[in-house]
Design an enzyme around this catalytic site. Structure first.
Site, mmCIF file in Angstrom:
data_model
loop_
_atom_site.group_PDB
_atom_site.id
_atom_site.type_symbol
_atom_site.label_atom_id
_atom_site.label_comp_id
_atom_site.label_asym_id
_atom_site.label_seq_id
_atom_site.Cartn_x
_atom_site.Cartn_y
_atom_site.Cartn_z
ATOM 1 N N ASN A 128 -5.663 12.083 0.853
ATOM 2 C CA ASN A 128 -4.709 11.077 1.444
ATOM 3 C C ASN A 128 -5.579 10.304 2.387
ATOM 4 O O ASN A 128 -6.861 10.311 2.382
ATOM 5 C CB ASN A 128 -3.979 12.058 2.217
ATOM 6 C CG ASN A 128 -2.714 11.335 2.675
ATOM 7 O OD1 ASN A 128 -2.064 10.595 1.942
ATOM 8 N ND2 ASN A 128 -2.226 11.646 3.964
ATOM 9 N N LYS A 129 -4.835 9.487 3.258
ATOM 10 C CA LYS A 129 -5.379 8.451 4.049
ATOM 11 C C LYS A 129 -6.627 9.211 4.947
ATOM 12 O O LYS A 129 -6.347 10.562 5.250
ATOM 13 C CB LYS A 129 -4.434 7.840 4.823
ATOM 14 C CG LYS A 129 -4.796 6.762 5.971
ATOM 15 C CD LYS A 129 -5.767 5.805 5.321
ATOM 16 C CE LYS A 129 -5.079 5.063 4.282
ATOM 17 N NZ LYS A 129 -5.875 4.095 3.337
ATOM 18 N N GLN B 293 -1.867 1.642 10.181
ATOM 19 C CA GLN B 293 -0.738 1.960 9.401
ATOM 20 C C GLN B 293 0.479 2.729 10.164
ATOM 21 O O GLN B 293 1.743 2.586 9.899
ATOM 22 C CB GLN B 293 -1.043 2.636 8.141
ATOM 23 C CG GLN B 293 -1.766 1.939 7.206
ATOM 24 C CD GLN B 293 -3.042 2.313 6.938
ATOM 25 O OE1 GLN B 293 -3.550 2.553 7.995
ATOM 26 N NE2 GLN B 293 -3.743 2.288 5.902
ATOM 27 N N ARG C 146 -7.248 -0.720 -7.053
ATOM 28 C CA ARG C 146 -7.335 0.139 -6.322
ATOM 29 C C ARG C 146 -7.786 1.642 -7.052
ATOM 30 O O ARG C 146 -7.206 1.923 -7.833
ATOM 31 C CB ARG C 146 -6.040 0.687 -5.240
ATOM 32 C CG ARG C 146 -5.731 -0.248 -4.455
ATOM 33 C CD ARG C 146 -6.593 -0.620 -3.174
ATOM 34 N NE ARG C 146 -6.786 0.507 -2.382
ATOM 35 C CZ ARG C 146 -6.052 0.886 -1.366
ATOM 36 N NH1 ARG C 146 -4.936 0.091 -1.031
ATOM 37 N NH2 ARG C 146 -6.418 1.913 -0.579
ATOM 38 N N ASP D 54 -2.261 10.250 -2.075
ATOM 39 C CA ASP D 54 -2.638 9.216 -3.205
ATOM 40 C C ASP D 54 -2.826 9.863 -4.309
ATOM 41 O O ASP D 54 -2.877 9.304 -5.426
ATOM 42 C CB ASP D 54 -3.626 8.638 -2.742
ATOM 43 C CG ASP D 54 -3.148 7.367 -1.528
ATOM 44 O OD1 ASP D 54 -2.808 6.412 -1.993
ATOM 45 O OD2 ASP D 54 -3.080 7.831 -0.524
ATOM 46 N N ARG E 91 0.815 -1.128 0.091
ATOM 47 C CA ARG E 91 -0.052 -0.014 0.211
ATOM 48 C C ARG E 91 0.823 1.147 -0.099
ATOM 49 O O ARG E 91 2.190 1.112 0.107
ATOM 50 C CB ARG E 91 -1.007 -0.115 1.078
ATOM 51 C CG ARG E 91 -0.598 -0.858 2.360
ATOM 52 C CD ARG E 91 0.400 -0.310 3.329
ATOM 53 N NE ARG E 91 0.049 1.030 3.459
ATOM 54 C CZ ARG E 91 1.266 1.911 3.537
ATOM 55 N NH1 ARG E 91 2.488 1.661 3.727
ATOM 56 N NH2 ARG E 91 1.232 3.169 3.960
ATOM 57 N N GLY E 92 0.132 2.333 -0.141
ATOM 58 C CA GLY E 92 1.119 3.572 -0.593
ATOM 59 C C GLY E 92 1.154 3.679 -2.172
ATOM 60 O O GLY E 92 1.485 2.955 -2.807
#
Length: 344
Positions: A246-247, A195, A92, A236, A49-50
């Protein structure tokens, strides 16, 4: 000291080895993948991920696809590779680096005659190496913005595990720590996948950078205490006007930072900037399985009968961002005009 000992993926020449990030920090296990469907599953299931790491992984996935299809006739080979590309792209929806890397690989593939594997392998390796070089450059540029004795807070994981190496936001933190600029490094735990707790804290401990972990909901109170001068996060996808996906939880941190006079830095390679997306409202947000919120490590923690909403990302408006750091340079107080100039 480099403060950079972790790698999320390793290309062996015959397979792609991925560090299974779902098992960290309890176990350090590499999965060996030899076909694009397995790579797509690994991306979807959060083995890797990332955004930058996802793009690099997908690029190597197309090398594996080309190896499996190279014996087909040229037209059939390319058509099959297009199908494999679509499979990887569907893994994704939010991380634009995934689509950027796949399109770059397919552009190279369409130019090839004869055995496609060596050229595509070289292209994937180049994507990987360019990301690592970009991260080191961003580390220098971002660290230059930070004054001595600063405390910093980060959210999610943006280090070597999320990239080709060194990291984006965590790369800036690594560079600033190596330069002796930081007094404290804080990390949000980052629910629901943790995370920050599982990955960022683990990375920093591995590289001898002291880290203090906090619950996401404690971030605003930490900022009020005066111990943090910068919030530093990755992305992202960044829209053409500077809005940042982003997250989930990043937007909350940005709002709290602005209220408390804490600076907010976004660190991402230029491949994360999507000039075809005008603003954050047009960025697709992935909604994941509610079980990720209702359970922890496979054990249900919520009351039976409760529902859950589980967006994987949120949008931070450009107006809340003090600086976007890329390998091309730094954009202070981003807007559409400044983003266009950066990407020109």
């Amino acid at each position: 000291m480099q403060h950079d000992s972790i790698r999320a993926m390793e290309w062996t020449g015959a397979s792609l080895r991925l560090l299974d990030q779902r098992l960290l920090p309890a176990r350090r296990l590499y999965l060996e993948l030899r076909d694009p469907a397995a790579v797509a599953d690994a991306i979807r299931d959060m083995v890797v991920r990332g955004a930058p790491a996802i793009g690099i992984t997908a690029a190597y996935g197309l090398v594996l696809a080309a190896r499996l299809r190279q014996s087909a006739a040229p037209d059939a080979w390319l058509a099959g590779l297009e199908q494999d590309c679509q499979t990887l792209a569907a893994a994704r929806p939010t991380a634009v680096n995934l689509f950027w890397a796949l399109e770059r690989m397919m552009q190279r593939a369409r130019q090839l005659q004869g055995d496609p594997v060596p050229a595509l392998e070289a292209e994937a390796r180049a994507i990987h190496e360019e990301d690592l070089a970009a991260n080191r450059r961003m580390g220098e540029l971002g660290a230059a913005l930070i004054g001595p004795g600063a405390g910093v807070l980060t959210h999610c994981n943006t280090g070597s595990l999320a990239t080709g190496g060194y990291g984006t936001a965590l790369g800036v933190i690594r560079s600033a720590w190596a330069a002796g600029k930081l007094s404290r490094v804080f990390a949000d735990e980052t629910r629901p996948w943790l995370q920050g707790a599982r990955l960022t804290a683990w990375e920093l401990v591995q590289d001898a950078i002291p880290v203090t972990l906090l619950a996401d909901g404690a971030a605003a109170y930490l900022m009020k205490s005066g111990q943090v001068q910068w919030v530093i996060v990755g992305s992202d996808r960044i829209a053409a006007n500077g809005d940042v996906a982003n997250k989930i939880g990043t937007y909350s941190a940005a709002v709290a930072a602005r209220h408390h006079g804490v600076k907010f830095m976004v660190v991402a390679p230029s491949s994360t900037i999507d000039m075809q997306t005008p603003d954050g409202e047009h960025i697709p947000i992935e909604n994941r399985d509610p079980a990720e919120v209702l359970s922890l490590a496979g054990q249900r923690v919520a009351a039976e009968g409760a529902a859950a909403w589980n967006p994987a990302f949120d949008i931070t408006p450009a107006a809340l961002v003090d600086a976007i750091v890329t390998e091309r340079g730094v954009v202070q107080h981003p807007d559409a005009e400044k983003m266009a100039a950066l990407m020109a």
